[in-house]
Design a protein around this motif. Sequence first.
Motif, PDB file in Angstrom:
ATOM      1  N   VAL A  27     -62.179 -39.459  26.387  1.00  0.00           N
ATOM      2  CA  VAL A  27     -62.434 -40.548  25.444  1.00  0.00           C
ATOM      3  C   VAL A  27     -63.332 -41.575  26.124  1.00  0.00           C
ATOM      4  CG1 VAL A  27     -61.386 -42.394  24.079  1.00  0.00           C
ATOM      5  CG2 VAL A  27     -60.228 -40.173  24.296  1.00  0.00           C
ATOM      6  N   ALA A  28     -64.331 -42.060  25.419  1.00  0.00           N
ATOM      7  CA  ALA A  28     -65.242 -43.089  25.943  1.00  0.00           C
ATOM      8  C   ALA A  28     -64.853 -44.443  25.366  1.00  0.00           C
ATOM      9  CB  ALA A  28     -66.683 -42.756  25.590  1.00  0.00           C
ATOM     10  N   PHE A  29     -64.539 -45.408  26.234  1.00  0.00           N
ATOM     11  CA  PHE A  29     -64.237 -46.773  25.820  1.00  0.00           C
ATOM     12  C   PHE A  29     -65.436 -47.662  26.127  1.00  0.00           C
ATOM     13  CE2 PHE A  29     -60.176 -44.801  26.790  1.00  0.00           C
ATOM     14  CZ  PHE A  29     -59.383 -45.181  25.711  1.00  0.00           C
ATOM     15  N   PRO A  30     -65.855 -48.503  25.195  1.00  0.00           N
ATOM     16  CA  PRO A  30     -67.001 -49.388  25.459  1.00  0.00           C
ATOM     17  C   PRO A  30     -66.773 -50.237  26.705  1.00  0.00           C
ATOM     18  CG  PRO A  30     -66.348 -49.477  23.151  1.00  0.00           C
ATOM     19  CD  PRO A  30     -65.280 -48.708  23.857  1.00  0.00           C
ATOM     20  N   ALA A  31     -67.876 -50.631  27.340  1.00  0.00           N
ATOM     21  CA  ALA A  31     -67.781 -51.392  28.588  1.00  0.00           C
ATOM     22  C   ALA A  31     -66.929 -52.647  28.434  1.00  0.00           C
ATOM     23  CB  ALA A  31     -69.184 -51.757  29.071  1.00  0.00           C
ATOM     24  N   GLY A  32     -66.960 -53.282  27.256  1.00  0.00           N
ATOM     25  CA  GLY A  32     -66.200 -54.508  27.075  1.00  0.00           C
ATOM     26  C   GLY A  32     -64.832 -54.319  26.459  1.00  0.00           C
ATOM     27  N   ALA A  33     -64.335 -53.087  26.385  1.00  0.00           N
ATOM     28  CA  ALA A  33     -63.035 -52.834  25.751  1.00  0.00           C
ATOM     29  C   ALA A  33     -61.925 -53.567  26.498  1.00  0.00           C
ATOM     30  CB  ALA A  33     -62.746 -51.343  25.717  1.00  0.00           C
ATOM     31  N   PRO A  34     -61.020 -54.265  25.786  1.00  0.00           N
ATOM     32  CA  PRO A  34     -59.927 -54.974  26.455  1.00  0.00           C
ATOM     33  C   PRO A  34     -58.985 -53.995  27.152  1.00  0.00           C
ATOM     34  CG  PRO A  34     -60.170 -55.685  24.169  1.00  0.00           C
ATOM     35  CD  PRO A  34     -61.009 -54.469  24.335  1.00  0.00           C
TER      36      PRO A  34
END
Length: 425
Positions: A198-205
């Motif tokens: 799964v790819a989480f955006p760089a700014g994901a909390p």
Amino acid sequence: MPSNDVESYLDHTNLTAADFTAFEQLLAAQRDRRPYTDSDWRLVLSSSARDGDGRWESTYALFRPGAAFGSPSVDDETYMRVYFDEDGRALPDHPHAPGSLPPFAAELAEHLPGWTVQASPLAPGRNLAELRSQAWGWGRLPWNTASAPHTALILTGPDGERLLAVRTSADAPLLVGAARPDNVPAYDPRAVHLPTPVAFPAGAPPAAVAAELTTTLGPRCQQAAWQARASAATHAVEALRRLSTAYIPAPGDPWGHGEIGSFDSQEDRNRAAWPYTETLIDQGPYLVAGIRSAATIEDHLDPAIGPDLRQLHVTETALDRLREVRDGWRADMAAITGDRAAAERARDRAEDLRNQEAWQCAAPLTNGPLPALAAHVAPRIGSPEPNREQQVKAALARTGPVHGHSAAAATSPVPPTPGALRCAR
């Protein structure tokens, strides 16, 4: 390569620049198919990996030490494993302890109670090769053994789930996928459903990432690990069943030689059985613990599965004894001394004794309940644990008392029967 189940790889601490130069020259000579020898080192084998598009991923070679490091020991074969970049330059192996967690990882750990979050060392060579080996079902990896990602984390959950989190650069998405469980051997890939990273955006909390890991990705990793262990154990049990029916001619009996499923001696049959037995030694305890944890009161009351559960202690006893056999063999191997010929004879005797004892002790596993029970509880692995009180009530409502015993009594573990398993020592 060693034939006695022992492999030893020398550390790079005492190597010099001249050694690495020799490694590079030996590898280049092999690549260019030209003769080259070195007085201190001999190239044993080399291997390079490329992805589906032909892009280089990894190169390593094994070297055999010569006079510079003294004669090899009699109880093992010793090698130097060296990694190289794409151009054939050696990557000195200086592994180091993981550093402190970056701020994001430290905050992520706060939202994962019961988990451990560890930063992976990223030195070129062995560190990055080991990191590649941790990725389980990732497909194409966004790093190679010479070029490291920005961050790599190993996350281990309270129920044994393992995840790998990688960020290729400071502002890149965080990729999280399955990490290979410890001691999982080869398995039928058709039997295992590996989760897609799964790819989480760089700014994901970090809190949102943690929630996804604990509710979705972590349980899927648990399920995949269970499928892999159960697949390997089932294959091992089936192989032992086939071997138990193999034809072994009596001394002087010519019939059966060369037939499919025949062996010239019990020693040959026992030797063929050992790898499958060792698979059960490694995977069996995980499966037994998972079965005991996932089994419900209703299972114990079910006439189709309850008897198997009540015989699980026989499987545990067999696994314990097999572990003792392996531990004793390893201790014997470590104690072998003498010249090379005498050591080889001692190793052969120790392995024959190990194989004989293991074959006798594995008998209860051949027709035991482990594969069936592992398949029965598989859908529950990684699922939320049901309410036990409601489970008991539902089971009693459907089945009623069993032969005058209460449901609580049905769930009590059955103590091992004295003499249930006897093995030759």
